[in-house]
Structures are given as C-alpha cells and as structure tokens.
Write an enzyme that holds these catalytic residues in place. Sequence first.
Site, PDB file in Angstrom:
ATOM      1  N   ASP A 116     -50.070  17.388 -49.434  1.00 30.92           N
ATOM      2  CA  ASP A 116     -51.589  16.976 -49.942  1.00 30.92           C
ATOM      3  C   ASP A 116     -51.415  16.616 -51.404  1.00 30.92           C
ATOM      4  O   ASP A 116     -50.566  16.936 -52.135  1.00 30.92           O
ATOM      5  CB  ASP A 116     -52.425  18.223 -49.520  1.00 30.92           C
ATOM      6  CG  ASP A 116     -53.767  18.116 -49.253  1.00 30.92           C
ATOM      7  OD1 ASP A 116     -54.101  16.730 -49.776  1.00 30.92           O
ATOM      8  OD2 ASP A 116     -54.539  18.730 -48.847  1.00 30.92           O
ATOM      9  N   ASP A 161     -57.915   7.575 -46.347  1.00 30.06           N
ATOM     10  CA  ASP A 161     -58.550   8.598 -45.783  1.00 30.06           C
ATOM     11  C   ASP A 161     -59.670   8.248 -44.921  1.00 30.06           C
ATOM     12  O   ASP A 161     -60.586   7.974 -45.250  1.00 30.06           O
ATOM     13  CB  ASP A 161     -59.080   9.621 -46.701  1.00 30.06           C
ATOM     14  CG  ASP A 161     -58.105  10.930 -46.796  1.00 30.06           C
ATOM     15  OD1 ASP A 161     -57.559  11.270 -45.965  1.00 30.06           O
ATOM     16  OD2 ASP A 161     -58.095  11.540 -47.846  1.00 30.06           O
ATOM     17  N   ARG A 167     -65.365  18.799 -40.907  1.00 27.32           N
ATOM     18  CA  ARG A 167     -64.338  17.845 -40.352  1.00 27.32           C
ATOM     19  C   ARG A 167     -63.418  18.236 -39.330  1.00 27.32           C
ATOM     20  O   ARG A 167     -63.030  17.324 -38.816  1.00 27.32           O
ATOM     21  CB  ARG A 167     -63.526  17.598 -41.594  1.00 27.32           C
ATOM     22  CG  ARG A 167     -64.374  17.199 -42.804  1.00 27.32           C
ATOM     23  CD  ARG A 167     -63.479  17.306 -44.335  1.00 27.32           C
ATOM     24  NE  ARG A 167     -62.217  16.708 -44.348  1.00 27.32           N
ATOM     25  CZ  ARG A 167     -61.238  16.835 -45.092  1.00 27.32           C
ATOM     26  NH1 ARG A 167     -61.262  18.028 -46.008  1.00 27.32           N
ATOM     27  NH2 ARG A 167     -60.085  16.054 -44.837  1.00 27.32           N
ATOM     28  N   HIS A 196     -58.688  22.342 -53.821  1.00 25.24           N
ATOM     29  CA  HIS A 196     -58.906  21.313 -54.679  1.00 25.24           C
ATOM     30  C   HIS A 196     -59.124  22.170 -56.201  1.00 25.24           C
ATOM     31  O   HIS A 196     -58.758  21.305 -57.198  1.00 25.24           O
ATOM     32  CB  HIS A 196     -60.144  20.704 -54.442  1.00 25.24           C
ATOM     33  CG  HIS A 196     -59.990  19.704 -53.438  1.00 25.24           C
ATOM     34  ND1 HIS A 196     -60.121  19.946 -51.945  1.00 25.24           N
ATOM     35  CD2 HIS A 196     -59.636  18.459 -53.424  1.00 25.24           C
ATOM     36  CE1 HIS A 196     -59.948  19.137 -51.235  1.00 25.24           C
ATOM     37  NE2 HIS A 196     -59.960  17.975 -52.214  1.00 25.24           N
ATOM     38  N   LYS A 227     -53.238  16.733 -40.307  1.00 24.58           N
ATOM     39  CA  LYS A 227     -53.397  17.400 -41.568  1.00 24.58           C
ATOM     40  C   LYS A 227     -54.280  18.945 -41.082  1.00 24.58           C
ATOM     41  O   LYS A 227     -55.103  18.535 -40.228  1.00 24.58           O
ATOM     42  CB  LYS A 227     -53.921  16.843 -42.563  1.00 24.58           C
ATOM     43  CG  LYS A 227     -55.197  16.032 -42.295  1.00 24.58           C
ATOM     44  CD  LYS A 227     -55.697  15.152 -43.581  1.00 24.58           C
ATOM     45  CE  LYS A 227     -57.208  14.251 -43.463  1.00 24.58           C
ATOM     46  NZ  LYS A 227     -57.510  13.487 -44.242  1.00 24.58           N
TER      47      LYS A 227
END
Length: 434
Positions: free
Chosen positions: A363, A170, A248, A291, A278
């Site tokens: 993911d 990543d 991001r 998450h 993504k």
Amino acid sequence: MSIIRRSCTVLLWLAALLFLFAGINTNDPYMVPLRGTGKIALLVTSAAIVVALIRRGVWRRPGIAARLLVLLWCLPLPAMLGADLFFEIRKHDVLQTETAEAIRLGRHFMVGYSSFAEVAALAEKGLIAGVYVTRHNVAGRTAAELTSEIAALQQRRRAAGLPPLIVAADQEGGIVAHLAPPLTRLPALSTLAALGPERRAQEAERFGRIHGQELAALGVTTNFAPVLDLKPAASRNRLDFNTLIGQRAISDDPATVSAIALPYIGGLEAGGVGAVVKHFPGLGRVSTDTHHFTAELDTPVEELEASDWRPFKDVLSGSRAQLMIGHVKLTALDPDRPASHSRRIIDGLIRQQWHYQGVIITDDLVMGAIYQHDVCVAVVEALNAGADLLLVAYDGAQFYRIFACAAAASGKQQIDPAVLIASDARLRQAFPID
C-alpha cells in the site's frame, strides 16, 4: 496590558511557531495543500505580519521578547528555502543515480505524479516501473488528454529501451472511483451481494468488463481492485476519513466476497486490465486509519484463516490477481512491524505457506503508518521481505526520499540481491515486455 492585548500576543506567538513549523516541513506529505500558491500565501502573510509588527513599534519595545517575536515571524522564509534546497539536492542525487543501479532498483517502484515532465524524467531513466493515476490527473481534463499523456510516457520508455510502464488506478466503484468522471461511475460491488448467485456473478463480471475496457482505453494496465476485506460489523472510528472499509467492502460473508470478486476479476481481465486485490491482512477488524496512524490486528491466525483470509486464498488461487499488502501489524505473526514490510508475513506466510508466487504490491508508503515512522527501514525491509512493487502514491514528491533510502541501503549491501532477482522474475512473468 489588557486581556485582549495579551490574548493577541499569545496568538501571534502560537501562529509564528505554526508558520515556522510549516516552513521547515513544507515538503512533508501533510503539507501538500501548501504547495504552490499555498507557499506564496504563507510567505506573504509572514512578511505582512513582520511589517505590521515593525510599524506598530514592536521592535522598539523594551525587553527581548518583542524582538524575538519579530524575528520568529522572519524565520518561515529561510526555513522554507532550506527545506526546498535540501529537497532539490536529494532530487538531483536520485536523478544522477548510475543507470544500471537506477534500473535495478527502479523496477520495484510505482509513483503517483502531478508533473508530466518530472515523471517522464523518472520513466526515461528507469527509476520507476510504473505510475499511478488518480483524481488530480483527470481534474478538468478529458479522457483523451489523459490517454495521450500515458501514451507519451510509454513512448519515452520505448525510446529509452525500457519495458513499458505499469499504469495503475483505483477504480473500485462506489465511493472509490478516482477516474470517474470521465469514466463511468459504477455502484460499489457490495450492491450485488443481495442478488441471486447467477445474477450476482453476471453483474460482477459486467462491472469488471466495463472497468477493464474503459481503463484499458486510457492506457491503464492495472486496477487496484477489488477490495477483499470483510465488511466490519461495528461502525468505524470517527477519525477514519480515508479507509472507510464499511462502505467499500463487498460483504461480511467470505463466500459472498469470493463469489463476487472472482467474476469481477474475470471481467476486468477480459477487458484487458489486471487486478490487484487488497488490503491483506485485512482491515475489516481494524478501527484505526493507517493513512494517519499505526494499526494492529490482534486476531489469532486460525480465526483469520477461517474467515477474513478465505477470500484472499480463494481469489489468489483461482485467478491471476496480484496482492496489495497493507500497513496493519499482524501481531500474531510479527508484532514489531506492519505487514507491508514483514518478512514473516510476506515470505513466511504468503510465499511459503500459501505458495503464492505472484506479484505483491505495498500500500502507499506515504501513509502515516509508515511515513511518520522510519520510512527508510520500511523500504529496505519490504524489498528484503520479497515485496515486488513499492507504491508511492499520494505525494509522488516523496519518491526521491524513498528511492534514496533504497539506494543508500544498496550501496551498503543491505538489500539481498537474491531476493531482488526472484522478485524480478515475478515481475517479468506478470508484466511481459512483449
């Protein structure tokens, strides 16, 4: 009994229950900080409290409650031992998987790791197709040391007569640059959005080339970048500690995202590394952090096609990029399950309607949106939907549970062999052996 004494007793009961819960769930992803020295600290604390309670005469007090408290503080040790025994039995069973079945299923899994010996065993037996390297793999180490480790894993694969491992990282730039240091820390691609078109494309290509060259020098073959989610207009949920798409994402303008992502991917590929875009179907409109929690995207498909999905369609049709699919529920197409294991989305929308026949990667399956629900159902549905690689990144130890789910389903003929054959063809095309 004084208020202070009552309060201390209540706290002891609550702490004992908490310690017992930690012992039972010691191998859960949320307990990763307790691994190693954390486990020792938990057990030592439990033992010390038991000794202290006995020395203070709690065991001899009249009534059953006092003795139950002491016994409760004795339970974390057997609970942890039982959890570890169960983990080791499942690990042993996975490692003993018959070779042909291990390779048939293993080519669809990518795993993060902390122990070289452990991941080397998975690589040698064909139980995985690739590895994911991140911060803890470079912490306190030089680039040369990680390069040597990756080369050693690839040598194990060659010796076993298996295809090279896919090695992913990543390295987006900005706040997500997990291998920097030792690699160069570049700004986020969003810093290029205000530049003129020509300069913007040049800088994006340069960023990609730097990432590609440095990652390739380590032995990394695939970068989980760039992010194509649109930048959200509103501030994010305060409980979002991980996704942070506002920091991001490249831009809130789909055309700008495509204009930066495409040359970045070109530079990355020129440097010798493939791109994985993504997080489809997009996190820009989602405030929940997958998450930890279930998330839903309620926007109509027509609106997404005209905005959020434009960069995905532009990049997938204009490059060799692969696609990471996230754990958001796209309610307009499949309100019952996240996109990462939805046949309606993976096969129906992406494969059939968009005609995309490249590699699709889920993911991380260790995320709460999947793992805290029925992860076995997610694994089987993802494979049957046509997801090519299932990612187990944050806590690689969960691979044994997740692979066991796939193996059990395969034994019951619950995984469509035709779907796996088609997926194998896509993987061979994207990652040729020679």
